[in-house]
Structure formats: C-alpha cells, structure tokens
Scaffold this active site. Structure first.
Site, PDB file in Angstrom:
ATOM      1  N   GLN A 163       0.839  -1.212   0.000  1.00  0.00           N
ATOM      2  CA  GLN A 163       0.000   0.000   0.000  1.00  0.00           C
ATOM      3  C   GLN A 163       0.872   1.260   0.000  1.00  0.00           C
ATOM      4  O   GLN A 163       0.599   2.236   0.718  1.00  0.00           O
ATOM      5  CB  GLN A 163      -0.952  -0.016   1.197  1.00  0.00           C
ATOM      6  CG  GLN A 163      -2.162  -0.908   1.008  1.00  0.00           C
ATOM      7  CD  GLN A 163      -3.098  -0.409  -0.098  1.00  0.00           C
ATOM      8  OE1 GLN A 163      -3.122   0.757  -0.457  1.00  0.00           O
ATOM      9  NE2 GLN A 163      -3.885  -1.328  -0.644  1.00  0.00           N
ATOM     10  N   SER A 164       1.906   1.282  -0.831  1.00  0.00           N
ATOM     11  CA  SER A 164       2.807   2.430  -0.878  1.00  0.00           C
ATOM     12  C   SER A 164       2.157   3.632  -1.561  1.00  0.00           C
ATOM     13  O   SER A 164       1.697   3.537  -2.698  1.00  0.00           O
ATOM     14  CB  SER A 164       4.074   2.042  -1.642  1.00  0.00           C
ATOM     15  OG  SER A 164       4.831   3.188  -1.973  1.00  0.00           O
ATOM     16  N   ASN A 165       2.192   4.762  -0.862  1.00  0.00           N
ATOM     17  CA  ASN A 165       1.730   6.014  -1.476  1.00  0.00           C
ATOM     18  C   ASN A 165       2.768   6.539  -2.462  1.00  0.00           C
ATOM     19  O   ASN A 165       2.428   7.183  -3.453  1.00  0.00           O
ATOM     20  CB  ASN A 165       1.489   7.064  -0.395  1.00  0.00           C
ATOM     21  CG  ASN A 165       0.471   6.613   0.620  1.00  0.00           C
ATOM     22  OD1 ASN A 165      -0.691   6.416   0.287  1.00  0.00           O
ATOM     23  ND2 ASN A 165       0.907   6.433   1.869  1.00  0.00           N
ATOM     24  N   VAL A 204       4.685   4.761  -4.416  1.00  0.00           N
ATOM     25  CA  VAL A 204       4.526   4.023  -5.671  1.00  0.00           C
ATOM     26  C   VAL A 204       3.342   4.581  -6.468  1.00  0.00           C
ATOM     27  O   VAL A 204       3.438   4.795  -7.680  1.00  0.00           O
ATOM     28  CB  VAL A 204       4.374   2.520  -5.368  1.00  0.00           C
ATOM     29  CG1 VAL A 204       3.774   1.773  -6.537  1.00  0.00           C
ATOM     30  CG2 VAL A 204       5.727   1.920  -4.977  1.00  0.00           C
TER      31      VAL A 204
END
Ligand SMILES: *Cc1c(COP(=O)(O)O)cnc(C)c1O
Length: 331
Positions: A74-76, A78
């Site tokens: 859940q990387s912001n 990325v």
C-alpha cells in the site's frame, strides 16, 4: 541555496495551504496548524509528489524512458510515481514488498494498488524481507536488456535529489509563516524513508532557520531512524553547497509510537484517525500521518501553548486498503 539550478518537472499544486486546526488545537492545548501536503494534487496528493518533481527532472536529464521503484504493497510513493510516469509518457515498473504480511483482499487490491493499476504501471510482488535494492537493480537490468532506459527511484524517493522537494517545503513553510506573522515553535512530521524529514532539516539549516523538526517514526527504532535522517540531511545540504550546515542536534525522531510494526494498526492510531476526522474533518492515513498524530496527541502536554505545525504528508488513499481492519472500530 538556489533550487532553480536543479532540473525540475512541475507536478504539485504549490504552495500547499498552511491552515489553523482550531478545534483539535483547543482539545490538545496547542496553537496547532496543518501544512496540507496531502493536497499536492497528483493522484490524490501526498508528500512524494514534491520529491518526484526533482527526480523526474533528473530522469529526463538522463534520457530515461521508464521509472523503476519499490515500496510496501500500500505504498503512497509508488502510487504517486505511477501517476507521474503516466502524466509524462514514461513507463513505470513497480516492485511491491508484501511487508505487512496482510493478504486481505482490500489490502492487496484496493487503495493504492487499485490506483497503481489504473495508472498502467507493471507490478511485481515479492516476499516480505526481500532485498529491495537488489530487486530494483535486477528490474533495471532486465529493462536495459530490452533496450529501455530505466531511471531507478529508491523507496520513498528518498535520496538527496528527492529530498530537495522538502528543502523547498521548508522554504515554503517559513515564507508562509512570515506572511502570517506566525512564530513556529516546532514542525511535526511522520518519518519513514527519511526524505521528508531529512529534506526539511537540510532546508531549514541551509536557510539558517532554527525551527526544530520532530519526526515520529513509522518503522525503524530511534537510533537507526535518526542516523538515516542525519545522513540524508547532510548529503542534501552538501548537494546545495553547504556540507557543514546540518548538525547532529537538528535531527530528532521519536519512534515510541510505531506500535506492532510498519503498516500495522493499533487502537492509538484508530483514535488519532477518528479524532482528526471528527474534530476538524481531516483524513489521516493508518501507516504514517495517523501514527504521527498518535504521537502528537500522546505528547501534547509537552507542547502546551506552543505553535506547532503538523505536516500532513497524505496517504488517505491507503485507508481503502484497511477497510477490514478499520470498519469494526468505527461504530
Ligand atoms: C512516505 C510517506 C511518509 C514518510 O515520508 P518519508 O519521506 O518516506 O520519510 C509519510 N506519510 C505518508 C503518507 C507517506 O506516504
């Protein structure tokens, strides 16, 4: 310091607002302000967009045609990288680390992951604990083999070039505060891969501003986090031609509010999310800004009467990956 000397691609809506949070401030006994970097605009906003302005500037200078980066599922970072690539006609290859161990359908498919796919990025997922720098290099090697020109962006966009985005944010905060006659006692932020914290410290130091920054950690223990931030702040100041501007005492991280670990939610985080939402209508995220707010709420008595700027680094898109964790707590 002269940021216009660095190549830059404009991606963010700047300056972001610096606004009072009167109701939460009253509750905490603090003159509380919020710097709205959740409102940088790109793909819903967040702190990575400022870093990507300088990283894409460098990527274009190097003739890149595809961005390669990595993050937790859940990387912001990325998500914002995938959007920046799409907006500028670049390819985007993403490696996601199953860092939290969650296999919940919302965690692996909704929130940031859904948006990564919408922006057309290619995604490969690797197991928790994988050597992500090695994965990045392997991916870049594969792309070179196909005749592409990859530009590798480290996790969080946190290298000296990316941190220039937060040098600029430091300048923006001080300028806005001066215009408002607002004497800031402290800036508070979440600190993870260190580009935000390190860039702010470098920017303030190079400007000669003595406003302290307190970073609430989200993953590493205090000694490791502070060492990481200090190293990056020094390298960033050196890039600006001021290698000695940053001193050890300028870097302070509090890593007592990480809880069970990176991306893992506890009652303190839920209370912080609920408090910000129901007091001032602010959406925080469960991984970063919610943990920083958990720390600020816990330590509010120490800051009583002070003027504190809470840097909202964004992340609300990640909330939709946490439906199964959060909804039972919101009754
Ligand atoms: C990445 C991120 C942070 C941490 O910033 P770093 O520069 O990695 O330390 C904080 N908040 C949000 C919402 C993020 O996505």
């Amino acid at each position: 310091m002269h940021l216009a000397r660095f190549p830059r691609v404009r991606l963010a809506h700047l300056p972001t607002p610096l606004e009072p949070l009167p109701r939460l401030g009253e509750k905490l006994g603090i003159d509380l302000w919020i710097k709205r970097d959740d409102a940088t605009g790109l793909a819903g906003g967040g702190n990575k967009t400022r870093k990507l302005e300088f990283l894409l500037g460098d990527a274009f200078e190097q003739g890149a045609d595809v961005l390669v980066t990595q993050g937790a599922v859940q990387s912001n970072h990325v998500r914002q990288t995938a959007a920046a690539a799409a907006a500028h006609g670049l390819g985007c290859a993403i490696i996601l680390e199953a860092r939290t161990g969650s296999t919940a359908p919302d965690y692996v498919g909704n929130g940031n992951v859904l948006l990564d796919k919408l922006f057309g990025a290619s995604i490969r997922t690797v197991a928790a604990g994988a050597d992500m720098n090695a994965e990045l290099e392997a991916e870049a090697g594969r792309l070179r083999g196909e005749g592409r020109r990859p530009y590798v962006i480290p996790g969080g966009g946190s290298n000296p070039i990316g941190a220039l985005g937060y040098v600029d944010c430091a300048r923006e905060i001080v300028t806005q505060a001066d215009d408002l006659d607002l004497a800031i006692d402290r800036i508070v932020t979440a600190t993870g891969s260190a580009g935000t914290h390190g860039g702010l410290v470098a920017g303030l130091a190079v400007m000669g501003s003595d406003v302290p920054v307190l970073g609430f950690g989200v993953r590493a223990p205090k000694a490791r986090q502070e060492a990481m931030v200090l190293k990056l702040a020094r390298e960033t100041a050196a890039l600006l031609g001021r290698p000695d501007a940053v001193t050890d005492d300028m870097v302070v991280a509090d890593c007592d509010y990480v809880g069970e670990g990176y991306g893992l939610v506890d009652q303190g985080v839920i209370d912080a999310l609920v408090t910000a939402a129901r007091t001032d209508g602010i959406v925080l995220d469960p991984v970063y800004s919610g943990k920083a707010m958990k720390g600020l709420i816990a330590r509010a008595a120490e800051f009583r009467g002070q003027t504190v700027v809470f840097l909202h680094t964004g992340g609300a898109q990640g909330l939709f990956g946490y439906q199964s964790v959060l909804e039972g707590a919101l009754l």
